[in-house]
Design an enzyme around this catalytic site. Structure first.
Site, PDB file in Angstrom:
ATOM      1  N   HIS A  80       0.841  -1.106   0.052  1.00  0.00           N
ATOM      2  CA  HIS A  80       0.012  -0.168  -0.130  1.00  0.00           C
ATOM      3  C   HIS A  80       1.035   1.389  -0.045  1.00  0.00           C
ATOM      4  O   HIS A  80       2.034   1.188   0.087  1.00  0.00           O
ATOM      5  CB  HIS A  80      -0.807  -0.124   1.363  1.00  0.00           C
ATOM      6  N   GLU A  82       0.895   4.043   1.941  1.00  0.00           N
ATOM      7  CA  GLU A  82       1.554   4.433   3.049  1.00  0.00           C
ATOM      8  C   GLU A  82       2.710   3.655   3.530  1.00  0.00           C
ATOM      9  O   GLU A  82       3.606   4.319   3.784  1.00  0.00           O
ATOM     10  CB  GLU A  82       0.464   4.224   4.203  1.00  0.00           C
ATOM     11  N   CYS A 106      -5.523   1.121   5.832  1.00  0.00           N
ATOM     12  CA  CYS A 106      -6.261  -0.058   6.288  1.00  0.00           C
ATOM     13  C   CYS A 106      -5.375  -0.363   7.567  1.00  0.00           C
ATOM     14  O   CYS A 106      -4.669   0.300   7.992  1.00  0.00           O
ATOM     15  CB  CYS A 106      -5.755  -1.382   5.324  1.00  0.00           C
ATOM     16  N   CYS A 109      -1.646  -0.923   7.452  1.00  0.00           N
ATOM     17  CA  CYS A 109      -0.641   0.265   7.348  1.00  0.00           C
ATOM     18  C   CYS A 109      -0.994   1.328   8.649  1.00  0.00           C
ATOM     19  O   CYS A 109      -0.100   1.677   8.733  1.00  0.00           O
ATOM     20  CB  CYS A 109      -1.299   1.099   6.239  1.00  0.00           C
TER      21      CYS A 109
END
Length: 162
Positions: A80, A82, A106, A109
């Site tokens: 992801h 992040e 999420c 993360c």
């Protein structure tokens, strides 16, 4: 001396714009997410977007959302935005920084954000609100004292010739 421009973009517009522009680097055909980590004095420290880890070919790994097994989908492989932004930073600590991200983080993360010492999240979309991952993320971020703030869009349009 002349008067300064009055129509310049705000810090929030600037950093969310950088996040969204970063997301445009993603090869994901369904969801493009970008992130930008900013210091307390408004300096960009790192950026990231969702994609496969370095060395994992965009041609050899699946982009599908559904498949016969989990290994036939992107979810087991994609990093992801992040986490990419956190891992891309080479300057030392991220303690006390701010993360701009186009999609609310999420739960996985959120763990990395908390551990990295990021103290503020400014997010645009929260389209997964109410899901287990989203609920877990919000619970952890709140417990860890991470401020989460919805980006307030001005509706301003910016056109760039690239």
């Amino acid at each position: 001396m002349g008067d300064k421009r009055e129509d310049y973009i705000s810090w929030d517009e600037y950093f969310m714009g950088v996040s969204k522009l970063s997301g445009l680097r993603s090869k994901d055909p369904h969801t493009q997410v970008g992130a930008c980590i900013v210091s307390q004095d408004n300096k960009i420290l790192s950026m990231g977007y969702n994609g496969f880890p370095m060395g994992c070919s965009d041609e050899l790994f699946p982009w599908a959302r559904e498949g016969a097994t989990d290994l036939d989908t992107k979810y087991a492989f994609v990093t992801h935005s992040e986490l990419n932004a956190i891992l891309n930073y080479r300057g030392g600590t991220l303690e006390g920084t701010k993360l701009y991200v186009s999609l609310f983080p999420c739960n996985e993360c959120a763990k990395a954000i908390i551990q990295a010492g990021i103290k503020t999240i400014v997010y645009d979309s929260d389209k997964y609100a109410g899901t287990a991952s989203n609920t877990a993320s919000k619970k952890m971020l709140k417990a860890a004292g991470v401020e989460c703030r919805k980006y307030e869009s001005t509706g301003r349009k910016v056109t760039l010739e690239l």
